[in-house]
Design an enzyme around this catalytic site. Structure first.
Site, PDB file in Angstrom:
ATOM      1  N   HIS A  99     -10.100  -4.895  -2.875  1.00  0.00           N
ATOM      2  CA  HIS A  99      -8.949  -5.246  -2.233  1.00  0.00           C
ATOM      3  C   HIS A  99      -8.749  -5.594  -1.208  1.00  0.00           C
ATOM      4  O   HIS A  99      -9.789  -5.319  -0.250  1.00  0.00           O
ATOM      5  CB  HIS A  99      -7.976  -4.113  -2.612  1.00  0.00           C
ATOM      6  N   LEU A 100      -8.089  -6.849  -0.855  1.00  0.00           N
ATOM      7  CA  LEU A 100      -7.775  -7.272   0.481  1.00  0.00           C
ATOM      8  C   LEU A 100      -6.661  -6.459   1.137  1.00  0.00           C
ATOM      9  O   LEU A 100      -5.506  -6.864   0.649  1.00  0.00           O
ATOM     10  CB  LEU A 100      -7.682  -8.821   0.459  1.00  0.00           C
ATOM     11  N   HIS A 101      -6.917  -5.734   2.244  1.00  0.00           N
ATOM     12  CA  HIS A 101      -5.921  -5.114   2.945  1.00  0.00           C
ATOM     13  C   HIS A 101      -5.267  -6.243   3.958  1.00  0.00           C
ATOM     14  O   HIS A 101      -5.994  -7.006   4.340  1.00  0.00           O
ATOM     15  CB  HIS A 101      -6.524  -4.156   3.835  1.00  0.00           C
ATOM     16  N   ASN A 146     -12.934  -3.372   2.649  1.00  0.00           N
ATOM     17  CA  ASN A 146     -13.852  -2.309   3.025  1.00  0.00           C
ATOM     18  C   ASN A 146     -14.789  -2.023   1.732  1.00  0.00           C
ATOM     19  O   ASN A 146     -14.369  -2.188   0.575  1.00  0.00           O
ATOM     20  CB  ASN A 146     -13.173  -0.881   3.032  1.00  0.00           C
ATOM     21  N   ASP A 159       0.789  -1.259   0.053  1.00  0.00           N
ATOM     22  CA  ASP A 159      -0.023   0.036   0.055  1.00  0.00           C
ATOM     23  C   ASP A 159       0.938   1.087  -0.091  1.00  0.00           C
ATOM     24  O   ASP A 159       2.145   1.190   0.781  1.00  0.00           O
ATOM     25  CB  ASP A 159      -0.856  -0.054   1.237  1.00  0.00           C
ATOM     26  N   SER A 180     -12.249   3.496  -0.922  1.00  0.00           N
ATOM     27  CA  SER A 180     -11.774   4.769  -1.548  1.00  0.00           C
ATOM     28  C   SER A 180     -11.393   4.224  -2.964  1.00  0.00           C
ATOM     29  O   SER A 180     -11.543   5.260  -4.044  1.00  0.00           O
ATOM     30  CB  SER A 180     -10.723   5.426  -1.067  1.00  0.00           C
TER      31      SER A 180
HETATM   32  P1  5GP Z   1      -9.744   1.516   0.421  1.00  0.00           P
HETATM   33  O1  5GP Z   1      -9.880   2.724   1.372  1.00  0.00           O
HETATM   34  O2  5GP Z   1     -10.511   1.691  -0.741  1.00  0.00           O
HETATM   35  O3  5GP Z   1      -9.999   0.348   1.280  1.00  0.00           O
HETATM   36  O4  5GP Z   1      -8.234   1.384   0.412  1.00  0.00           O
HETATM   37  C1  5GP Z   1      -7.482   1.806  -0.847  1.00  0.00           C
HETATM   38  C2  5GP Z   1      -6.139   1.791  -0.654  1.00  0.00           C
HETATM   39  O5  5GP Z   1      -5.578   1.681  -1.741  1.00  0.00           O
HETATM   40  C3  5GP Z   1      -5.654   2.888   0.330  1.00  0.00           C
HETATM   41  O6  5GP Z   1      -4.963   2.049   1.553  1.00  0.00           O
HETATM   42  C4  5GP Z   1      -4.633   3.622  -0.373  1.00  0.00           C
HETATM   43  O7  5GP Z   1      -3.362   3.989   0.243  1.00  0.00           O
HETATM   44  C5  5GP Z   1      -4.122   2.796  -1.427  1.00  0.00           C
HETATM   45  N1  5GP Z   1      -3.954   3.153  -2.689  1.00  0.00           N
HETATM   46  C6  5GP Z   1      -4.683   4.199  -3.593  1.00  0.00           C
HETATM   47  N2  5GP Z   1      -3.812   4.812  -4.268  1.00  0.00           N
HETATM   48  C7  5GP Z   1      -2.676   3.785  -4.609  1.00  0.00           C
HETATM   49  C8  5GP Z   1      -1.620   3.562  -5.508  1.00  0.00           C
HETATM   50  O8  5GP Z   1      -1.704   4.348  -6.586  1.00  0.00           O
HETATM   51  N3  5GP Z   1      -0.570   2.629  -5.188  1.00  0.00           N
HETATM   52  C9  5GP Z   1      -0.627   1.970  -4.252  1.00  0.00           C
HETATM   53  N4  5GP Z   1       0.413   1.018  -3.904  1.00  0.00           N
HETATM   54  N5  5GP Z   1      -1.643   1.803  -3.254  1.00  0.00           N
HETATM   55  C10 5GP Z   1      -2.693   2.780  -3.494  1.00  0.00           C
END
Ligand code: 5GP
Ligand code: ZN
Length: 112
Positions: A98-100, A85, A30, A93
């Site tokens: 995506h799985l964190h 999420n 991330d 967002s």
């Molecule tokens: P969400 O809030 O949708 O669950 O998580 C999206 C994640 O994607 C966030 O933790 C954010 O930091 C990550 N992210 C967003 N844009 C990019 C990117 O261009 N490259 C990488 N490696 N991570 C990203």
């Protein structure tokens, strides 16, 4: 999918620190890490939200890949968190599922 940042990463148009890749999934760090270890596992197929997912095997693969990377990187025994999420209440967002995987420190519960 056009205008999807994760599809662009899959296509190699945007760089990422890749940890694992196969024909179905990609894992990468991330960019805005929330823990010493924080990576994302995504399907190569564009699926906007968990509500749109219907492939059990693919969803299972995301989890299996995450745990095998955690093992490989040496933090699986201490533990980690897997979270996906969904939409606005879930703070999603990027609308490509995506799985964190977060680890490498003591995490708190419940999440905010
Ligand atoms: P969400 O809030 O949708 O669950 O998580 C999206 C994640 O994607 C966030 O933790 C954010 O930091 C990550 N992210 C967003 N844009 C990019 C990117 O261009 N490259 C990488 N490696 N991570 C990203
Ligand atoms: Zn996408």
């Amino acid at each position: 999918m056009e205008n999807c940042i994760f599809c662009s990463i899959i296509e190699g148009k945007i760089p990422a620190e890749k940890l694992y890749e196969d024909d179905k999934v990609l894992a990468f760090n991330d960019v805005n890490s929330q823990a010493p270890e924080h990576f994302l596992v995504i399907p190569k197929e564009h699926i906007a939200t968990p509500n749109d997912a219907n492939d059990e095997a693919l969803l299972g693969r995301l989890s299996m890949v995450a745990s095998s990377i955690a093992k490989e990187r040496g933090f699986s025994e201490k533990g980690y968190r897997l979270v996906m999420n969904c939409n606005s209440d879930g703070c999603q967002s990027v609308f490509h599922i995506h799985l964190h995987c977060l680890g490498g420190r003591q995490l708190s519960w419940p999440p905010g």
